[in-house]
Design a protein around this motif. Sequence first.
Motif, mmCIF file in Angstrom:
data_model
loop_
_atom_site.group_PDB
_atom_site.id
_atom_site.type_symbol
_atom_site.label_atom_id
_atom_site.label_comp_id
_atom_site.label_asym_id
_atom_site.label_seq_id
_atom_site.Cartn_x
_atom_site.Cartn_y
_atom_site.Cartn_z
ATOM 1 N N SER A 258 39.685 2.991 111.446
ATOM 2 C CA SER A 258 39.936 2.550 112.829
ATOM 3 C C SER A 258 41.266 1.820 112.946
ATOM 4 O O SER A 258 42.008 2.012 113.911
ATOM 5 C CB SER A 258 38.789 1.659 113.314
ATOM 6 O OG SER A 258 38.802 0.398 112.655
ATOM 7 N N ARG A 259 41.595 0.985 111.945
ATOM 8 C CA ARG A 259 42.853 0.244 112.004
ATOM 9 C C ARG A 259 44.050 1.176 111.827
ATOM 10 O O ARG A 259 45.071 1.025 112.507
ATOM 11 C CB ARG A 259 42.889 -0.855 110.933
ATOM 12 C CG ARG A 259 41.796 -1.901 111.030
ATOM 13 C CD ARG A 259 41.681 -2.547 112.411
ATOM 14 N NE ARG A 259 40.747 -3.657 112.405
ATOM 15 C CZ ARG A 259 39.440 -3.559 112.583
ATOM 16 N NH1 ARG A 259 38.885 -2.365 112.784
ATOM 17 N NH2 ARG A 259 38.663 -4.639 112.584
ATOM 18 N N LEU A 260 43.951 2.136 110.931
ATOM 19 C CA LEU A 260 45.076 3.051 110.705
ATOM 20 C C LEU A 260 45.283 3.976 111.900
ATOM 21 O O LEU A 260 46.416 4.298 112.267
ATOM 22 C CB LEU A 260 44.853 3.849 109.427
ATOM 23 C CG LEU A 260 44.926 3.008 108.143
ATOM 24 C CD1 LEU A 260 44.472 3.817 106.937
ATOM 25 C CD2 LEU A 260 46.337 2.468 107.917
ATOM 26 N N LYS A 261 44.178 4.399 112.524
ATOM 27 C CA LYS A 261 44.323 5.215 113.744
ATOM 28 C C LYS A 261 44.959 4.398 114.863
ATOM 29 O O LYS A 261 45.772 4.920 115.639
ATOM 30 C CB LYS A 261 42.958 5.754 114.171
ATOM 31 C CG LYS A 261 42.460 6.919 113.338
ATOM 32 C CD LYS A 261 41.166 7.496 113.903
ATOM 33 C CE LYS A 261 40.765 8.763 113.175
ATOM 34 N NZ LYS A 261 39.497 9.318 113.724
ATOM 35 N N ALA A 262 44.595 3.122 114.958
ATOM 36 C CA ALA A 262 45.218 2.257 115.971
ATOM 37 C C ALA A 262 46.709 2.122 115.697
ATOM 38 O O ALA A 262 47.533 2.143 116.628
ATOM 39 C CB ALA A 262 44.548 0.885 115.962
ATOM 40 N N ALA A 277 54.984 7.820 110.579
ATOM 41 C CA ALA A 277 54.942 8.465 109.268
ATOM 42 C C ALA A 277 54.227 7.590 108.242
ATOM 43 O O ALA A 277 53.385 8.076 107.466
ATOM 44 C CB ALA A 277 56.364 8.782 108.801
ATOM 45 N N GLU A 278 54.540 6.307 108.228
ATOM 46 C CA GLU A 278 53.940 5.415 107.240
ATOM 47 C C GLU A 278 52.432 5.285 107.451
ATOM 48 O O GLU A 278 51.649 5.355 106.487
ATOM 49 C CB GLU A 278 54.609 4.044 107.308
ATOM 50 C CG GLU A 278 56.048 4.041 106.796
ATOM 51 C CD GLU A 278 56.749 2.713 107.017
ATOM 52 O OE1 GLU A 278 56.170 1.847 107.708
ATOM 53 O OE2 GLU A 278 57.867 2.534 106.502
ATOM 54 N N ALA A 279 52.005 5.092 108.695
ATOM 55 C CA ALA A 279 50.575 4.946 108.961
ATOM 56 C C ALA A 279 49.830 6.255 108.708
ATOM 57 O O ALA A 279 48.693 6.250 108.213
ATOM 58 C CB ALA A 279 50.361 4.482 110.404
ATOM 59 N N SER A 280 50.459 7.374 109.015
ATOM 60 C CA SER A 280 49.832 8.679 108.762
ATOM 61 C C SER A 280 49.625 8.898 107.262
ATOM 62 O O SER A 280 48.594 9.428 106.836
ATOM 63 C CB SER A 280 50.696 9.806 109.335
ATOM 64 O OG SER A 280 50.793 9.704 110.734
ATOM 65 N N ARG A 281 50.596 8.493 106.471
ATOM 66 C CA ARG A 281 50.446 8.616 105.016
ATOM 67 C C ARG A 281 49.270 7.774 104.527
ATOM 68 O O ARG A 281 48.472 8.237 103.697
ATOM 69 C CB ARG A 281 51.733 8.170 104.318
ATOM 70 C CG ARG A 281 51.650 8.213 102.797
ATOM 71 C CD ARG A 281 52.934 7.699 102.140
ATOM 72 N NE ARG A 281 52.859 7.797 100.695
ATOM 73 C CZ ARG A 281 52.282 6.898 99.902
ATOM 74 N NH1 ARG A 281 51.719 5.824 100.446
ATOM 75 N NH2 ARG A 281 52.262 7.070 98.597
ATOM 76 N N GLU A 282 49.144 6.545 105.030
ATOM 77 C CA GLU A 282 48.040 5.680 104.600
ATOM 78 C C GLU A 282 46.704 6.277 105.019
ATOM 79 O O GLU A 282 45.712 6.175 104.272
ATOM 80 C CB GLU A 282 48.216 4.280 105.170
ATOM 81 C CG GLU A 282 49.482 3.559 104.724
ATOM 82 C CD GLU A 282 49.587 3.410 103.210
ATOM 83 O OE1 GLU A 282 48.533 3.400 102.528
ATOM 84 O OE2 GLU A 282 50.720 3.293 102.709
#
Length: 289
Positions: A258-262, A277-282
């Motif tokens: 939920s946090r990474l999608k946010a 890009a960074e959040a998508s990788r995580e």
Amino acid sequence: MFLQAAISQERSGSLDEALRGYEAVADQAERESDRATYSEALRRMAVVHQRRGDAGAARELCERSLGVAAEIGDDLLGAESLNTLASFDFEMGNMDLARQRYQRALRLGGDHAPLRGRVEQNLGILCNIQGDHEGAVAHYARSLEAFEWVGDDRGRAIAYHNLGMVHADRSQWEEANRYFRESHALATETGDVHLQGLCSLNHAEVFLAQQQYDRARAGAESALAIFDRLDSRIDKADAYKVIGRVFRETGRLALAESRLKAAIEIAVSSASVLSVAEASRELALLYQA
């Protein structure tokens, strides 16, 4: 006087009041044909809009600022606008254009130590994100030298923050911890709330790398509270990314998702390609797990 008041409001985190102040200064300067003040007010308005995630308005205002500076032949104001535009290019992932504009800003206004300090910092960030750590350290050292020359404590705080970043990227944890602590102390002394948030967030990443998960989460959540109060959407995306990583590493996978999608949603709405890009990788690493 009114311009300095708006600058103080921005640094203390009162972005709405700062924006209204800059708009009032710009209106008065335009009526009085004070083109230099008009250019500076436009550029500072652009920075506030960028922090709030309105990249289109930010770029339009900064390009107007650059045009006014060119009209009156003010190289320093032109260099300031180029430095700001380059930072917008950086956020959009246009690294080559960002570097060209930073270097042009140095050629125009490099004799002015405060500007030179900021541009060298930005070139260091660019080198760091592209993996050139030695180049980054060299730029940061020149930046710190320029700020020390003029006694700019806020500039020194930013330089220490960036040195903390590059040492963290090189897994030199003790050096990173020291620089982040020094930066946070100076940011507090100078009343720079936004930089306090950045220090807390990036220090949290050091704690995360050292598996100090409680300290990492506390630091990231403290930063998020600051960015939420400032309505700094790009920074909020980065804070959610770090919190998502903490939850992932501690096995709370639904919370991590939920946090990474946010983080991705906010970064997309802010047109911050690097943050997306960074959040998508995580998030990909989470699904892989």
